[in-house]
Design a protein around this motif. Sequence first.
Motif, mmCIF file in Angstrom:
data_model
loop_
_atom_site.group_PDB
_atom_site.id
_atom_site.type_symbol
_atom_site.label_atom_id
_atom_site.label_comp_id
_atom_site.label_asym_id
_atom_site.label_seq_id
_atom_site.Cartn_x
_atom_site.Cartn_y
_atom_site.Cartn_z
ATOM 1 N N GLU A 81 0.843 -1.195 0.000
ATOM 2 C CA GLU A 81 0.000 0.000 0.000
ATOM 3 C C GLU A 81 0.878 1.244 0.000
ATOM 4 N N ILE A 82 0.285 2.338 -0.466
ATOM 5 C CA ILE A 82 0.881 3.658 -0.313
ATOM 6 C C ILE A 82 -0.114 4.495 0.473
ATOM 7 N N LEU A 83 0.303 4.948 1.643
ATOM 8 C CA LEU A 83 -0.572 5.722 2.523
ATOM 9 C C LEU A 83 -0.139 7.180 2.514
ATOM 10 N N CYS A 84 -1.020 8.061 2.061
ATOM 11 C CA CYS A 84 -0.795 9.493 2.168
ATOM 12 C C CYS A 84 -1.543 9.985 3.404
ATOM 13 N N VAL A 85 -0.799 10.410 4.398
ATOM 14 C CA VAL A 85 -1.399 10.821 5.672
ATOM 15 C C VAL A 85 -1.514 12.338 5.663
ATOM 16 N N ASP A 86 -2.740 12.816 5.502
ATOM 17 C CA ASP A 86 -2.981 14.231 5.273
ATOM 18 C C ASP A 86 -3.259 14.969 6.580
ATOM 19 N N GLY A 87 -2.569 16.088 6.759
ATOM 20 C CA GLY A 87 -2.718 16.878 7.978
ATOM 21 C C GLY A 87 -3.644 18.063 7.829
ATOM 22 N N GLY A 88 -4.545 18.017 6.832
ATOM 23 C CA GLY A 88 -5.506 19.107 6.670
ATOM 24 C C GLY A 88 -5.289 19.947 5.426
ATOM 25 N N SER A 89 -4.933 19.317 4.329
ATOM 26 C CA SER A 89 -4.688 20.051 3.080
ATOM 27 C C SER A 89 -5.927 20.813 2.633
ATOM 28 N N ARG A 90 -5.688 22.006 2.098
ATOM 29 C CA ARG A 90 -6.766 22.837 1.565
ATOM 30 C C ARG A 90 -6.658 22.988 0.056
ATOM 31 N N ASP A 91 -5.806 22.207 -0.547
ATOM 32 C CA ASP A 91 -5.679 22.223 -2.002
ATOM 33 C C ASP A 91 -6.181 20.885 -2.542
ATOM 34 N N HIS A 92 -5.627 20.421 -3.658
ATOM 35 C CA HIS A 92 -6.108 19.199 -4.295
ATOM 36 C C HIS A 92 -5.255 17.972 -3.958
ATOM 37 N N THR A 93 -4.476 18.046 -2.892
ATOM 38 C CA THR A 93 -3.586 16.947 -2.539
ATOM 39 C C THR A 93 -4.327 15.624 -2.399
ATOM 40 N N GLN A 94 -5.412 15.611 -1.653
ATOM 41 C CA GLN A 94 -6.122 14.361 -1.392
ATOM 42 C C GLN A 94 -6.687 13.743 -2.669
ATOM 43 N N GLY A 95 -7.282 14.561 -3.507
ATOM 44 C CA GLY A 95 -7.855 14.057 -4.748
ATOM 45 C C GLY A 95 -6.808 13.509 -5.681
ATOM 46 N N ILE A 96 -5.679 14.181 -5.779
ATOM 47 C CA ILE A 96 -4.590 13.713 -6.643
ATOM 48 C C ILE A 96 -4.033 12.400 -6.128
ATOM 49 N N ALA A 97 -3.873 12.299 -4.809
ATOM 50 C CA ALA A 97 -3.346 11.068 -4.220
ATOM 51 C C ALA A 97 -4.265 9.891 -4.511
ATOM 52 N N LYS A 98 -5.562 10.087 -4.348
ATOM 53 C CA LYS A 98 -6.521 9.009 -4.614
ATOM 54 C C LYS A 98 -6.522 8.629 -6.092
ATOM 55 N N TYR A 99 -6.406 9.609 -6.954
ATOM 56 C CA TYR A 99 -6.398 9.361 -8.394
ATOM 57 C C TYR A 99 -5.231 8.452 -8.783
#
Length: 248
Positions: free
Chosen positions: A40-58
Amino acid sequence: MKPNNSQKISIIIPVLNEEHYIGTLLSHLNQNATASNIVEILCVDGGSRDHTQGIAKYHGAKVIKTRKGRAKQMNHGAKYAQGDILYFLHADTFPPEHFDKMILNAVENGFETGCFRMQFDTKNLFLRFFAWFSRINHSLCRGGDQSLFVTQDIFKQTTGFNEAYLIYEDTEFIRRLYKHARFKVLPNYVVTSARKYRELGLLRLQFHFAMIHLKNYLGAGPDELYRYYRKNILTGSDAIQSSISRSA
């Protein structure tokens, strides 16, 4: 030696507003590793307000949310990681080709923790000089930008990252690892961004990093280190995510 195929790696990446890097990094990881070695690759997000989460999931990463603070984020990722080996990686650091096989080989040969040598993404001689020291297997030459692998067992035995450290968390943890396990500096290189140096200036930033290392050596605790960092280096809302140990 061929790696033990029964062992798998969990890649843990703490992120905060990393939309400019995270997609490129995840593509790089997928292209330079054998999929069967990475559970797995886990991106542990500390509260991003940009598109970090969406890009990571993509790009196929699993996004886990927690409070801001790299030590908190990496511990949180380790809590949910399924791999036998944890590989902690910064969002702007790119491992070498076949990095997964190198890590598995090192663990198979009895090294329960370790890192790669480091290069900056610049030909600047000043930064190349400091990066050269990353080849030396001593805790004084370690920093989070070199990435870090550690077995689940050793991570648990050493209780992970000390969350009292808002900065310097990588270096503090690695120094404890040196006392508990055989540490391996792999001969290949990760390439990490020199963006902080470009923002603040080479000499200025290196001086303040040296002062923080000195303060820690003289016994300064996490609060004192962060006060110095906040006064002299902090430049924005996401600066807490910046590595304090690039000079290693």
